[in-house]
Structure formats: C-alpha cells, structure tokens
Design a protein around this motif. Structure first.
Motif, mmCIF file in Angstrom:
data_model
loop_
_atom_site.group_PDB
_atom_site.id
_atom_site.type_symbol
_atom_site.label_atom_id
_atom_site.label_comp_id
_atom_site.label_asym_id
_atom_site.label_seq_id
_atom_site.Cartn_x
_atom_site.Cartn_y
_atom_site.Cartn_z
ATOM 1 N N UNK A 7 7.092 2.849 -10.207
ATOM 2 C CA UNK A 7 6.016 4.234 -9.763
ATOM 3 C C UNK A 7 7.033 5.251 -9.000
ATOM 4 N N UNK A 8 8.044 4.712 -8.144
ATOM 5 C CA UNK A 8 9.056 5.639 -7.329
ATOM 6 C C UNK A 8 9.781 6.433 -8.544
ATOM 7 N N UNK A 9 10.086 5.886 -9.691
ATOM 8 C CA UNK A 9 10.706 6.833 -10.794
ATOM 9 C C UNK A 9 9.936 7.491 -11.748
ATOM 10 N N UNK A 10 8.677 7.522 -11.534
ATOM 11 C CA UNK A 10 7.839 8.219 -12.671
ATOM 12 C C UNK A 10 7.740 9.557 -12.053
ATOM 13 N N UNK A 11 8.021 10.600 -12.833
ATOM 14 C CA UNK A 11 8.017 11.860 -12.320
ATOM 15 C C UNK A 11 6.649 12.487 -12.115
ATOM 16 N N UNK A 46 4.647 11.269 -10.141
ATOM 17 C CA UNK A 46 4.570 10.889 -8.791
ATOM 18 C C UNK A 46 5.122 11.664 -7.829
ATOM 19 N N UNK A 47 4.805 12.352 -6.819
ATOM 20 C CA UNK A 47 5.742 13.106 -5.817
ATOM 21 C C UNK A 47 5.463 12.870 -4.334
ATOM 22 N N UNK A 48 6.274 12.705 -3.414
ATOM 23 C CA UNK A 48 6.041 12.187 -2.343
ATOM 24 C C UNK A 48 5.543 10.974 -2.130
ATOM 25 N N UNK A 49 6.236 10.079 -2.692
ATOM 26 C CA UNK A 49 5.698 8.580 -2.667
ATOM 27 C C UNK A 49 6.137 7.846 -1.214
ATOM 28 N N UNK A 50 4.838 7.405 -0.818
ATOM 29 C CA UNK A 50 5.172 7.026 0.710
ATOM 30 C C UNK A 50 4.814 5.515 0.823
ATOM 31 N N UNK A 51 5.657 4.621 1.102
ATOM 32 C CA UNK A 51 5.249 3.226 1.483
ATOM 33 C C UNK A 51 4.618 3.217 2.721
ATOM 34 N N UNK A 52 3.186 2.789 2.554
ATOM 35 C CA UNK A 52 2.491 2.653 4.016
ATOM 36 C C UNK A 52 2.496 1.386 4.499
ATOM 37 N N UNK A 53 2.696 0.190 3.697
ATOM 38 C CA UNK A 53 2.529 -1.151 4.113
ATOM 39 C C UNK A 53 3.178 -1.904 3.031
ATOM 40 N N UNK A 54 4.068 -3.010 3.353
ATOM 41 C CA UNK A 54 4.431 -4.126 2.453
ATOM 42 C C UNK A 54 4.457 -5.212 3.463
ATOM 43 N N UNK A 55 3.761 -5.971 3.222
ATOM 44 C CA UNK A 55 3.410 -7.413 4.362
ATOM 45 C C UNK A 55 3.038 -8.789 3.241
ATOM 46 N N UNK A 65 1.002 -1.459 0.090
ATOM 47 C CA UNK A 65 -0.049 0.088 -0.077
ATOM 48 C C UNK A 65 0.968 1.075 -0.002
ATOM 49 N N UNK A 66 0.583 2.185 -0.925
ATOM 50 C CA UNK A 66 1.297 3.425 -0.850
ATOM 51 C C UNK A 66 0.667 4.615 -1.361
ATOM 52 N N UNK A 67 1.022 5.659 -0.928
ATOM 53 C CA UNK A 67 0.283 6.862 -1.251
ATOM 54 C C UNK A 67 1.014 7.791 -1.850
ATOM 55 N N UNK A 68 0.923 8.738 -2.693
ATOM 56 C CA UNK A 68 1.428 9.734 -3.340
ATOM 57 C C UNK A 68 0.898 10.888 -3.755
ATOM 58 N N UNK A 69 1.130 11.963 -4.114
ATOM 59 C CA UNK A 69 0.835 13.207 -4.919
ATOM 60 C C UNK A 69 1.095 12.849 -6.377
ATOM 61 N N UNK A 70 0.187 13.345 -6.968
ATOM 62 C CA UNK A 70 0.338 12.868 -8.589
ATOM 63 C C UNK A 70 0.072 14.291 -9.155
ATOM 64 N N UNK A 71 1.248 14.745 -10.140
ATOM 65 C CA UNK A 71 1.129 15.944 -10.792
ATOM 66 C C UNK A 71 0.691 15.660 -12.303
ATOM 67 N N UNK A 72 -0.382 15.700 -12.593
ATOM 68 C CA UNK A 72 -1.226 15.757 -14.166
ATOM 69 C C UNK A 72 -1.596 17.201 -14.439
#
Length: 161
Positions: free
Chosen positions: A70-74, A76-85, A7-14
């Motif tokens: 996703x992390x390398x996709x410009x 997306x900003x402030x990509x935050x990993x919320x959970x990896x399980x 689960x992640x959250x990011x700000x997207x700039x489109x």
C-alpha cells in the motif's frame, strides 16, 4: 501465530468523477478480497471524498507485506500508520476485505472525523469501532430493505387474479 490489527489513513488519487472513483475503489476492494483471503487477512476499507481509512487484521508478516505494498502504491499519498497492535480477536472476521459504504448524510460528517484521527490508541480504537458499526448498520439496512422488497413482491403476486 498471534493476531494483529493495523489501521491507516491515506489520501487516494484516482482519476475521474466521484462515480468513476467509487467504481475504482470497488475494483480495488474486489482485488484485495482474493489476495487477503490467501494471506489470512480480514478487514474493511472506508472511502470518503479522497480519504481512505482501512483496517487489516491477521498474521503480522501478512499485514506488514500488505501495508508495504500500500505504501508503495502511487495512488496513495500521505499514508499514515495510526495503529499497529496485537489483537485478541477479529472485528472484521467475516470479510477478507469489504468496502464500508456510507450515505450522503454521513458523507458530510466523516471527512472531519477522518482527519481528526490521532495516532493514539483510544482514537484508533474509536475509529475501528465506528467502522464496524457503519458496516453492521449498512448490512442490517440492506437486509431490511431486501425483506421489504420481498414482502412487496409477495403482496403483489397475491393480489393478482
């Protein structure tokens, strides 16, 4: 191979209006569907006014490769990993990727909820359950609406001489 969930959250700039951005999100989801199916990934994406929350499920190597992309996709900003399980089963197994659409009534409430998601297991789990509930409620609402439209069409055709 064990199943994992991210689960992640990011700000997207489109660029563009809110409508144009929603069309771009639809295009991203459509592109992801084919790629995810090939990688045995499933998941869902929730977009609300500049924020994305996404769940990915599947083999760990595929999740890691997708999250790195996703992390390398410009966009997306402030990509935050919320959970990896590790996961016992898929919660979004019917969808290689789907876009959870929310109505304007929920749209006003969700940004606050999306910002408040913490990187703790309980908060992440609650968010995943919320996404699953929104997705299934939307599917049920769409099915009900389709049934109502079909019934109205049938009544209309019966009332014609």
């Amino acid at each position: 191979m064990p199943l994992h969930r991210l689960l992640y959250r990011s700000e997207i700039t489109l660029p563009g209006s809110e409508t144009a951005v929603r069309h771009q999100i639809d295009a991203i989801v459509a592109e992801s569907e084919a790629r995810n199916a090939a990688a045995e990934l499933t998941g869902a994406l929730l977009y609300v006014r500049g924020l994305i929350v996404q769940v990915l499920e599947g083999p760990l190597p595929a999740i890691e490769a997708t999250f790195e992309r996703i992390c390398c996709d410009l966009r997306h900003r402030r990509v935050e990993l919320l959970e990896l399980t590790q996961a016992e089963g898929r919660m979004f197994g019917s969808w290689s990727m789907t876009h959870i659409r929310v109505g304007h009534d929920l749209d006003a409430l969700l940004p606050t909820r999306l910002i408040e998601i913490g990187a703790d297991g309980a908060s992440a789990h609650a968010t995943i359950n919320l996404m699953r509930s929104l997705l299934t409620a939307g599917a049920a609402r769409a099915a009900s609406q389709a049934e109502g439209e079909a019934a109205a069409t049938a009544r209309a055709s019966l009332s014609r001489p």
